[in-house]
Design an enzyme around this catalytic site. Structure first.
Site, mmCIF file in Angstrom:
data_model
loop_
_atom_site.group_PDB
_atom_site.id
_atom_site.type_symbol
_atom_site.label_atom_id
_atom_site.label_comp_id
_atom_site.label_asym_id
_atom_site.label_seq_id
_atom_site.Cartn_x
_atom_site.Cartn_y
_atom_site.Cartn_z
ATOM 1 N N GLY A 95 0.826 -1.211 0.000
ATOM 2 C CA GLY A 95 0.000 0.000 0.000
ATOM 3 C C GLY A 95 0.859 1.259 0.000
ATOM 4 O O GLY A 95 1.158 1.810 -1.046
ATOM 5 N N SER A 191 4.757 -5.692 -3.588
ATOM 6 C CA SER A 191 4.584 -4.251 -3.740
ATOM 7 C C SER A 191 5.273 -3.483 -2.607
ATOM 8 O O SER A 191 6.462 -3.637 -2.411
ATOM 9 C CB SER A 191 3.085 -3.921 -3.841
#
Length: 477
Positions: A95, A191
């Site tokens: 995120g 990520s």
């Protein structure tokens, strides 16, 4: 005769004294009634719409700060076969602010995937709990069902507190599930978990050197995919990849190359304007998967557009606010499923009645206070520490593309032991590998940002070989 009676008397006395004292104790390897009760309270019997399975699952809260009222929500699945013999794997999404349960479990590698077109779930034939006992946690507080009763906590989040809280979670989770302390422990993620995973790994690595036996974690290594690891090289690679894959024009590419110095924190106005123009293309195609369709929601607005609008940054730190994960339309079904009261009840979730809906990526994290520009020093430290480290890339991701990862790996300066070698998934080339001294790099053909979503069979093959510490297959099979 008298001596025999005396002997019998002492035996009876021993039974009367010793047996009551030992009542309630557990033998080595057995769990106490208190621990069994805690585990049973978290036992998930069956979720709405769930197909029957033979493995056990548990979900609930682990308190990480009583004074602040902080608790992280977890979902744990025993391995499908012989869980007592399999390692324990923690999965983290990035995120920052996105749910490992919503993405990792429900869209990627968990046992239960949300069905397309209906807010129910199906069994994932390529679930990673075929290879490991699988643990998901929503971190930090403010993500998913994880919460804090101290509102200021949401304004003071960053990399350091996330790593610290995740470590506290693990210590307390192992106290609830002590039967897994003897298992080899690994971490994986994608990520922005390119920050989360190495940082948590470093905390465990350092704490293991000084912790008591009670808090020692049998930590063996980690794996990260399409991982944001270094601001300069990841951003440079993102632009180069877009140009090389015919996403942006020569004119825009050369404008960015001429006016942007990604090693500098402060970008010029001209650079920011060029970056704004660069992002416009991702209003119409999926940045996380260049060659798959985008989703148009029932109201006619693109979900992808909602993710992009308003976040073209004036500096690099703003880029981290962008939710990180593949998304045609599945997100809508996932959010609908986890907002069902019957689902929350089955998961023992939302027990404090959080005053907002569950979302894949949190809208309630006020700011992000610390994010080092690079985790390369941490990676070098952990390579030298002897941990098993694999880094992988789906090669159709435009957000943290394979180009970025290759630039960052070059920055590590590790000697190459085995260069660019194809690996096979049955009769087809699955991707390529590079063996560095102390680190393995793997590419996966045809995969976007969330690799297990796009190439589930290859991703299961990847985790199997990582956990076994085996090379990817070098020939068809």
């Amino acid at each position: 005769m008298a001596s025999s009676r005396l002997f019998l008397f002492y035996q009876l006395l021993l039974l009367l004294v010793v047996v009551p004292l030992s009542h309630g104790r557990t033998k080595p390897g057995e769990l106490s009634p208190e621990i069994l009760a805690l585990q049973e309270a978290d036992r998930v019997i069956r979720l709405p719409g769930q197909p029957p399975v033979k493995f056990k699952q548990f979900a609930g809260y682990v308190t990480i700060s009583k004074s602040h009222g902080k608790a992280l929500f977890y979902w744990f699945f025993e391995a499908t076969h012989r869980p007592e013999k399999k390692p324990l794997l923690l999965w983290l999404n990035g995120g920052p602010g996105c749910s490992s349960i919503g993405y990792g479990e429900a869209e990627e590698l968990g046992p239960f995937l949300v069905k397309k077109g209906t807010p129910e779930i199906k069994f994932n034939n390529y679930t990673w709990n075929k290879e490991a006992n699988l643990l998901f946690v929503e971190s930090p507080v403010g993500v998913g069902f994880s919460y804090t009763n101290t509102s200021s906590d949401l304004e003071n989040l960053g990399d350091r507190i996330t790593a610290k809280d995740s470590y506290s979670f693990l210590i307390n989770w192992f106290r609830r599930f002590p039967q897994y302390k003897s298992h080899d422990f690994y971490i994986a993620g994608e990520s922005y978990a390119g920050h989360y995973v190495p940082q948590l790994s470093e905390v465990i690595f350092d704490e293991n050197k000084r912790s008591s036996k009670k808090n020692y974690i049998k930590f063996k290594g980690f794996m990260i995919g399409n991982a944001w690891m270094d601001d300069e090289t990841d951003t440079k690679g993102m632009i180069d990849y877009a140009w090389d894959h015919a996403v942006i024009s020569d004119k825009l590419y050369h404008m960015i190359k001429k006016n942007c110095n990604f090693s500098d924190n402060n970008l010029t106005t001209t650079c920011n304007e060029a970056i704004d123009e660069y992002y416009l293309v991702y209003n119409i195609i999926d940045m996380y998967s260049l060659y798959t369709p985008t989703c148009v929601n029932p109201n006619g607005a693109s979900r992808l557009r909602r993710m992009i609008d308003g976040i073209a940054p004036s500096n690099l730190s703003g880029w981290f606010k962008k939710p990180a994960g593949y998304d045609p339309c599945m997100d809508y079904h996932v959010e609908a499923y986890f907002n069902r009261p019957d689902v929350q009840k089955a998961l023992h979730a939302n027990v404090t009645k959080i005053p907002y809906s569950w979302t894949l990526c949190s809208d309630h994290i006020g700011s992000w206070h610390d994010a080092p520009r690079s985790v390369v020093p941490i990676l070098n430290k952990l390579v030298a520490g002897g941990l098993r480290i694999w880094i992988y890339s789906g090669d159709t991701d435009g957000r943290v593309p394979v180009t970025s990862t290759r630039y960052t790996l070059n920055k590590l300066g590790l000697p190459i032991i085995e260069d660019w070698t194809p690996w096979y998934n049955y009769e087809e080339v699955g991707g390529w590998t590079v063996g560095y001294k102390g680190l393995t790099f793997v590419t996966l053909r045809g995969a976007g940002h969330q690799v297990p979503t796009f190439v589930p069979q290859k991703s299961l093959q990847l985790i199997k070989h990582f956990l076994a510490n085996e090379h990817m297959p070098k020939a068809p099979f």
